[in-house]
Design a protein around this motif. Structure first.
Motif, PDB file in Angstrom:
ATOM      1  N   SER A   4       1.034  -1.126   0.057  1.00  0.00           N
ATOM      2  CA  SER A   4       0.100   0.036  -0.225  1.00  0.00           C
ATOM      3  C   SER A   4       0.963   1.278  -0.037  1.00  0.00           C
ATOM      4  O   SER A   4       1.858   1.168   0.590  1.00  0.00           O
ATOM      5  CB  SER A   4      -0.930   0.070   1.383  1.00  0.00           C
ATOM      6  N   LEU A   5       0.387   2.279  -0.802  1.00  0.00           N
ATOM      7  CA  LEU A   5       1.106   3.393  -0.718  1.00  0.00           C
ATOM      8  C   LEU A   5       0.306   4.563   0.286  1.00  0.00           C
ATOM      9  O   LEU A   5      -0.684   4.654   0.299  1.00  0.00           O
ATOM     10  CB  LEU A   5       1.146   4.193  -2.241  1.00  0.00           C
ATOM     11  N   ILE A   6       1.107   4.998   1.157  1.00  0.00           N
ATOM     12  CA  ILE A   6       0.621   5.771   2.433  1.00  0.00           C
ATOM     13  C   ILE A   6       1.188   7.110   1.915  1.00  0.00           C
ATOM     14  O   ILE A   6       2.301   7.596   1.993  1.00  0.00           O
ATOM     15  CB  ILE A   6       1.141   5.519   3.595  1.00  0.00           C
ATOM     16  N   TYR A   7       0.262   8.164   1.446  1.00  0.00           N
ATOM     17  CA  TYR A   7       0.696   9.365   1.060  1.00  0.00           C
ATOM     18  C   TYR A   7       0.306  10.547   2.062  1.00  0.00           C
ATOM     19  O   TYR A   7      -0.856  10.898   2.321  1.00  0.00           O
ATOM     20  CB  TYR A   7      -0.284   9.596  -0.343  1.00  0.00           C
ATOM     21  N   LEU A   8       1.480  11.161   2.756  1.00  0.00           N
ATOM     22  CA  LEU A   8       1.434  12.048   3.740  1.00  0.00           C
ATOM     23  C   LEU A   8       1.450  13.440   2.985  1.00  0.00           C
ATOM     24  O   LEU A   8       2.327  13.722   2.256  1.00  0.00           O
ATOM     25  CB  LEU A   8       2.698  11.830   4.685  1.00  0.00           C
ATOM     26  N   ILE A   9       0.584  14.101   3.545  1.00  0.00           N
ATOM     27  CA  ILE A   9       0.515  15.711   3.200  1.00  0.00           C
ATOM     28  C   ILE A   9       0.239  16.465   4.302  1.00  0.00           C
ATOM     29  O   ILE A   9      -0.141  16.058   5.245  1.00  0.00           O
ATOM     30  CB  ILE A   9      -0.444  16.065   1.932  1.00  0.00           C
ATOM     31  N   LEU A 113      -4.010   4.215  -2.644  1.00  0.00           N
ATOM     32  CA  LEU A 113      -3.432   4.982  -1.784  1.00  0.00           C
ATOM     33  C   LEU A 113      -4.103   5.395  -0.655  1.00  0.00           C
ATOM     34  O   LEU A 113      -5.327   5.512  -0.564  1.00  0.00           O
ATOM     35  CB  LEU A 113      -2.812   6.143  -2.400  1.00  0.00           C
ATOM     36  N   ILE A 114      -3.552   5.398   0.419  1.00  0.00           N
ATOM     37  CA  ILE A 114      -4.120   5.611   1.740  1.00  0.00           C
ATOM     38  C   ILE A 114      -3.520   7.132   2.165  1.00  0.00           C
ATOM     39  O   ILE A 114      -2.286   7.463   2.292  1.00  0.00           O
ATOM     40  CB  ILE A 114      -3.513   4.945   3.219  1.00  0.00           C
ATOM     41  N   ALA A 159     -13.096  13.243   3.585  1.00  0.00           N
ATOM     42  CA  ALA A 159     -13.729  11.987   3.596  1.00  0.00           C
ATOM     43  C   ALA A 159     -12.667  10.858   2.840  1.00  0.00           C
ATOM     44  O   ALA A 159     -12.743   9.803   3.259  1.00  0.00           O
ATOM     45  CB  ALA A 159     -15.012  11.964   2.664  1.00  0.00           C
ATOM     46  N   GLN A 160     -11.832  11.342   2.100  1.00  0.00           N
ATOM     47  CA  GLN A 160     -10.719  10.547   1.480  1.00  0.00           C
ATOM     48  C   GLN A 160      -9.372  10.685   2.095  1.00  0.00           C
ATOM     49  O   GLN A 160      -8.525   9.992   1.800  1.00  0.00           O
ATOM     50  CB  GLN A 160     -10.739  10.954   0.032  1.00  0.00           C
ATOM     51  N   LEU A 161      -9.255  11.298   3.323  1.00  0.00           N
ATOM     52  CA  LEU A 161      -8.094  11.660   4.063  1.00  0.00           C
ATOM     53  C   LEU A 161      -8.057  11.005   5.267  1.00  0.00           C
ATOM     54  O   LEU A 161      -8.906  11.453   5.886  1.00  0.00           O
ATOM     55  CB  LEU A 161      -7.546  12.839   3.898  1.00  0.00           C
ATOM     56  N   HIS A 162      -7.137  10.613   5.933  1.00  0.00           N
ATOM     57  CA  HIS A 162      -7.130  10.271   7.376  1.00  0.00           C
ATOM     58  C   HIS A 162      -6.309  11.587   7.905  1.00  0.00           C
ATOM     59  O   HIS A 162      -5.422  11.788   7.686  1.00  0.00           O
ATOM     60  CB  HIS A 162      -6.168   9.154   7.601  1.00  0.00           C
TER      61      HIS A 162
END
Length: 188
Positions: A4-9, A113-114, A159-162
């Motif tokens: 899984s790709l974890i995409y931090l912004i 992606l997460i 809704a699409q982001l943690h």
């Protein structure tokens, strides 16, 4: 099984680099890679575990297909090495320091992606920006104004982001990141 790709912004000064540094060993133990970005900024000024290159070298690497993802922001070019595709194909999870402006394209390329949005209280952010001493007070206020716009825009994507709050102590944020990743069934 694909990783899984974890995409931090998050906005500049929110603590992404500090969080990535703190998470590196913990995530490595869980079989998760943290990708090193390639940035067109001097090595001393990156503030992160990144590879600094000249704009010309970046453009050459980009033309050669060295990046899985690349974008421009704030007068700089950023690239995530193609190596992440090998890691993902091998079943390893990968955490990247991304860009909100590139999020839609990243989702097209990596539909599963997460997305993780690192947030921070406005006054905490102001103090962090002042402490790092890279910008004038006027530049900091402009950055804080952009952060407000960033958060307003992020509300539509929530809704699409943690959401991950980094207003408190870094160890607390790290614990919350590790729980979030475990709950997403990655890096286990």
């Amino acid at each position: 099984m694909r990783g899984s790709l974890i995409y931090l912004i998050g906005p500049s000064g929110s603590g992404k680099d500090s969080l990535l540094h703190a998470a590196r060993e913990h995530l490595g133990e869980r079989g998760c890679e943290i990708a090193r970005r390639v940035i067109t900024r001097s090595a001393e000024a990156t503030g992160e575990d990144a590879v600094a290159v000249s704009p010309e070298a970046f453009a050459e690497q980009e033309r050669a297909g060295a990046f899985a993802m690349s974008w421009r922001a704030h007068g700089l070019a950023y690239g995530i090495p193609r190596q992440i595709d090998d890691w993902l194909a091998a079943g390893r999870d990968v955490l990247v320091n991304g860009s909100r402006g590139y999020l839609d394209e990243a989702r097209r390329r990596y539909p599963d992606l997460i997305g993780v949005l690192l947030t921070v209280d406005g006054e905490v952010l102001r103090q962090r920006l002042l402490a790092r001493g890279r910008e004038t007070p006027a530049e900091i206020e402009a950055r804080l104004a952009r952060n407000g716009q960033f958060l307003a825009g992020a509300a539509a994507e929530a809704a699409q982001l943690h959401l991950l709050d980094n207003s408190g102590p870094l160890p607390q944020t790290l614990d919350n990141l590790l729980r979030l990743i475990s709950a997403s069934r990655t890096c286990v």
